[in-house]
Design a protein around this motif. Structure first.
Motif, PDB file in Angstrom:
ATOM      1  N   SER A 108       3.265   4.639 -34.440  1.00  0.00           N
ATOM      2  CA  SER A 108       4.467   5.481 -34.512  1.00  0.00           C
ATOM      3  C   SER A 108       4.182   6.959 -34.723  1.00  0.00           C
ATOM      4  N   TYR A 197      15.773   3.399 -38.686  1.00  0.00           N
ATOM      5  CA  TYR A 197      14.561   3.730 -37.941  1.00  0.00           C
ATOM      6  C   TYR A 197      14.489   2.980 -36.615  1.00  0.00           C
ATOM      7  N   ALA A 199      12.165   1.882 -34.250  1.00  0.00           N
ATOM      8  CA  ALA A 199      10.721   1.694 -34.124  1.00  0.00           C
ATOM      9  C   ALA A 199      10.245   1.785 -32.683  1.00  0.00           C
ATOM     10  N   ALA A 268      12.046  -4.573 -38.532  1.00  0.00           N
ATOM     11  CA  ALA A 268      11.687  -3.220 -38.125  1.00  0.00           C
ATOM     12  C   ALA A 268      10.889  -3.193 -36.832  1.00  0.00           C
ATOM     13  N   LEU A 269      10.005  -4.184 -36.651  1.00  0.00           N
ATOM     14  CA  LEU A 269       9.057  -4.146 -35.541  1.00  0.00           C
ATOM     15  C   LEU A 269       9.413  -5.080 -34.395  1.00  0.00           C
TER      16      LEU A 269
END
Length: 428
Positions: A108, A197, A199, A268-269
């Protein structure tokens, strides 16, 4: 100090082997006298001791660091092995020494470079910070995404943080498939009202905007406008197929993840922590264009890129953007709001993580600092108040657990060794 291993039992902490003779696995690039940069040798030595302390945890099979102050390289070193010394490698596995020239996948930390490209085009009038994405990608304006702006995507406030469905390693070179997958996403909330966020999605959206506006992919734009005129060798999205074996291998290290951390990582991923780490070793990913996560660089080159920004957007006759555009890029968005993807707050401008007065990624009293983390254990940043640009690369991917504090202690050591400059000497 590294925790002891129990002979005959697997290492539950998943560490690389740390040789007793650390000097045998250290390589040094060109370094100038710290005095020329307004620093002391003692300060540089403290930084290096912090780097060795991080390496000795065994969580980072390779660690690479470069520190510039006033544009002067005071530290450019690597320690460990680019491959062959991961937790699952045997003592007999062939080990390839890491050097200051070894490229690393930055994950990132790619987003900071992507943001810079976007602001470069804004500076030239080819984009507007508050333009709607659908102005450039008409088919994106559906399912509640009609009003999403470039600025909202940069600041992780577009409410499209979900990982696109159906993307596999086989799709990373299929631009049409990826755009279609992005268009099928329905916002998780009202765009512009909260931070979550992005990602993967944000960089992919912005990369497609660059392609639509310029007629070239973002890899070509970055190369032609910045990297080639300034003689960078790496620091672009992915690498040529023949160069994949030069990239440092990524390793899952540290304690196994347990709920609820596994759920946070998955949210998140879009994949398990292990799968994302291994994706970084996949040639299909390493040769694609993924503006949110597959920039490949060295600590020297990444710190040099931030040196351009530290100087106000211009270096050696190459202008990336004006100081005014850079100031606009660093206007904080969403003060004190939690991040609904990560669960913790990261201060963001339009694309860059920011420092803070008391607590920040870059240490206390770093309100002008900006940059980006990569998969927790990589960082590139600039701190104009300290005339500082720096980068730290690692190949180990532990989550936030025992001894990962050594990574952030290293960043703090860099901050502490870099005195503030006179306010009149800040370049933008």
């Amino acid at each position: 100090m590294q925790l002891p291993r129990i002979p005959g039992l697997p290492d539950l902490f998943r560490r690389s082997w740390v040789p007793k003779d650390i000097d045998s696995i250290v390589t040094v690039g060109h370094e100038d006298d710290p005095a020329a940069a307004g620093m002391t040798q003692e300060g540089v030595d403290r930084i290096w001791r912090a780097a060795i302390a991080a390496y000795r945890t065994g969580l980072y099979p390779a660690l690479q660091i470069c520190v510039r102050r006033e544009g002067v390289v005071v530290l450019d070193r690597a320690i460990g092995h680019a491959s062959g010394n991961g937790p699952d490698d045997s003592r007999d596995t062939e080990k390839v020494l890491a050097t200051p020239d070894t490229p690393f996948l930055t994950y990132s930390a790619s987003k900071g470079i992507t943001a810079a490209v976007i602001h470069m085009l804004i500076d030239r009038g080819e984009l507007g910070l508050h333009d709607r994405i659908s102005t450039y990608i008409p088919e994106y304006g559906c399912l509640g995404k009609e009003s999403i702006t470039i600025g909202q995507v940069l600041s992780h406030r577009a409410a499209v943080q979900q990982i696109p469905e159906g993307i596999s390693p086989d799709h990373w070179h299929d631009r049409e498939f990826i755009v279609d997958a992005l268009c099928r996403i329905k916002p998780a909330g009202k765009p512009g009202t909260y931070q979550a966020y992005h990602a993967l999605t944000g960089g992919l959206i912005l990369g497609e905007v660059v392609h639509r506006v310029t007629g070239n992919d973002i890899r070509t734009v970055l190369a032609k406008e910045i990297l080639e005129p300034l003689d960078f060798h790496w620091t672009n999205y992915g690498v040529a197929p023949e160069s994949t074996d030069q990239v440092a291998r990524n390793y899952v290290t540290g304690l196994p993840l347990l709920p609820p951390i596994t759920h946070l990582a998955q949210r998140a991923l879009g994949a398990s922590y292990r799968d994302v780490t291994e994706l970084g070793n996949d040639p299909r990913f390493l040769t694609a264009i993924v503006p949110s996560g597959n920039l490949v660089s060295t600590a020297n080159e990444l710190s040099r890129f931030y040196e351009i920004l530290r100087r106000g957007g211009e270096m050696d006759g190459v202008r990336m953007m004006s100081p005014e555009t850079l100031r606009q890029a660093l206007v904080e968005q969403g003060k004190f709001q939690p991040d609904f993807t990560l669960g913790v707050n990261f201060r963001f401008g339009f694309g860059f993580m920011q420092g803070g007065k008391r607590v920040s990624l870059f240490g206390p009293d770093t309100v002008r600092a900006f940059g980006h983390l990569g998969f927790i254990n990589i960082a590139g940043w600039a701190d104009p108040q300290r005339a500082l640009s720096a980068a730290v690369m690692t190949s180990g991917k532990p989550f936030l657990q025992y001894d990962t504090t050594r990574f952030f202690a290293l960043i703090l050591a860099i901050r502490n060794a870099s005195p503030k400059v006179d306010p009149g000497d800040i370049l933008f």
